[in-house]
Design an enzyme around this catalytic site. Structure first.
Site, mmCIF file in Angstrom:
data_model
loop_
_atom_site.group_PDB
_atom_site.id
_atom_site.type_symbol
_atom_site.label_atom_id
_atom_site.label_comp_id
_atom_site.label_asym_id
_atom_site.label_seq_id
_atom_site.Cartn_x
_atom_site.Cartn_y
_atom_site.Cartn_z
ATOM 1 N N HIS A 18 0.843 -1.210 0.000
ATOM 2 C CA HIS A 18 0.000 0.000 0.000
ATOM 3 C C HIS A 18 0.876 1.257 0.000
ATOM 4 C CE1 HIS A 18 -3.143 -2.556 2.318
ATOM 5 N NE2 HIS A 18 -3.641 -2.341 1.113
ATOM 6 N N LYS A 42 -16.770 -7.030 5.770
ATOM 7 C CA LYS A 42 -15.631 -7.802 6.278
ATOM 8 C C LYS A 42 -15.598 -7.613 7.787
ATOM 9 C CE LYS A 42 -12.613 -7.157 2.264
ATOM 10 N NZ LYS A 42 -11.287 -6.708 1.820
ATOM 11 N N ARG A 99 -2.069 -6.359 -8.320
ATOM 12 C CA ARG A 99 -0.949 -7.233 -7.989
ATOM 13 C C ARG A 99 -0.775 -8.338 -9.006
ATOM 14 N NH1 ARG A 99 -3.085 -7.758 -1.978
ATOM 15 N NH2 ARG A 99 -4.826 -8.265 -3.309
ATOM 16 N N SER A 137 -2.943 -7.803 2.719
ATOM 17 C CA SER A 137 -3.264 -7.650 4.148
ATOM 18 C C SER A 137 -3.785 -8.965 4.721
ATOM 19 C CB SER A 137 -4.323 -6.567 4.343
ATOM 20 O OG SER A 137 -3.843 -5.340 3.907
HETATM 21 O O1 PNS Z 1 -8.913 -2.971 0.364
HETATM 22 P P1 PNS Z 1 -10.097 -3.495 -0.389
HETATM 23 O O2 PNS Z 1 -10.891 -4.421 0.467
HETATM 24 O O3 PNS Z 1 -9.710 -4.115 -1.691
HETATM 25 O O4 PNS Z 1 -11.030 -2.226 -0.727
HETATM 26 C C1 PNS Z 1 -12.235 -2.422 -1.374
HETATM 27 C C2 PNS Z 1 -12.988 -1.104 -1.633
HETATM 28 C C3 PNS Z 1 -13.000 -0.214 -0.423
HETATM 29 C C4 PNS Z 1 -12.358 -0.362 -2.766
HETATM 30 C C5 PNS Z 1 -14.416 -1.546 -2.017
HETATM 31 O O5 PNS Z 1 -14.907 -2.425 -1.077
HETATM 32 C C6 PNS Z 1 -15.371 -0.380 -2.149
HETATM 33 O O6 PNS Z 1 -15.294 0.362 -3.078
HETATM 34 N N1 PNS Z 1 -16.294 -0.263 -1.177
HETATM 35 C C7 PNS Z 1 -17.291 0.770 -1.153
HETATM 36 C C8 PNS Z 1 -18.623 0.250 -1.692
HETATM 37 C C9 PNS Z 1 -18.695 0.330 -3.198
HETATM 38 O O7 PNS Z 1 -18.538 1.383 -3.780
HETATM 39 N N2 PNS Z 1 -18.959 -0.829 -3.821
HETATM 40 C C10 PNS Z 1 -19.233 -0.958 -5.234
HETATM 41 C C11 PNS Z 1 -18.024 -0.911 -6.086
HETATM 42 S S1 PNS Z 1 -18.471 -1.097 -7.787
#
Ligand code: PNS
Length: 175
Positions: A18, A42, A99, A137
């Site tokens: 990150h 989560k 990644r 993570s």
């Molecule tokens: O670190 P992560 O778990 O890969 O992050 C995921 C994240 C925060 C980018 C994703 O869960 C997210 O965008 N959450 C907000 C809800 C949302 O917008 N969901 C629809 C995406 S199309």
């Protein structure tokens, strides 16, 4: 015009991968907003406040190291659609780290859906340093839970925090 980018994630915990993406992103935008999601789906190892503090502390540690990039970096919590958060922050790009092939399908779908929500905000994928590519993570937590060494994947202070949390969880499990 100030170019704002949003770098969203759970950061549970924030890893060296990150941090590398943050450094790289800082060269692409004038204002970088690191969005830390509450991510109700989560069950994180660290609370939202702990993750915000952790990311803020690590970012403070690298600000001078973002060589030549005069970027403002903000660490902000969000509990909404990513696209709504990006719009609220006035972002023109969403930054995601990519990644491996395994990430691609999920990221491709998410970028596609986000494009449907707002076609003016582009998703930009960055690749971390090759040596940091495999870090996730989820795996850092798993390694720590099984007593493995995590110091190559996170900073020393994050490693201490993860170890302390694992110790506490362990004690809870043992009753
Ligand atoms: O670190 P992560 O778990 O890969 O992050 C995921 C994240 C925060 C980018 C994703 O869960 C997210 O965008 N959450 C907000 C809800 C949302 O917008 N969901 C629809 C995406 S199309």
């Amino acid at each position: 015009m100030v170019r704002t980018g949003v770098y969203p994630g759970s950061f549970d915990p924030v890893t060296l991968g990150h941090m590398d993406i943050i450094r790289r992103a800082a060269h692409l935008v004038d204002r970088l907003v690191i969005g830390v999601t509450t991510n109700a789906s989560k069950s994180p190892m660290f609370t939202l406040d702990e993750r915000l503090d952790m990311v803020r502390r690590e970012v403070d540690g690298i600000v001078d190291g973002v060589d030549g990039a005069a970027t403002e970096i903000h660490v902000v919590a969000f509990d909404s659609l990513l696209m709504h958060f990006a719009e609220r922050e006035g972002a023109s790009i969403i930054i995601r780290g990519l990644r491996a092939v395994a990430d691609f399908e999920y990221e491709y779908q998410m970028a596609g859906m986000n494009q449907q929500l707002n076609d003016d905000i582009e998703t930009v994928f960055l690749m971390a340093d090759v040596a940091l590519q495999p870090i996730a993570s989820r795996l850092v937590k798993e390694i720590a839970l099984y007593g493995g060494e995590i110091s190559r994947f996170v900073t020393p202070s994050v490693a201490d925090q993860v170890r302390a949390r694992v110790e506490r969880i362990g004690r809870t499990v043992e009753g």
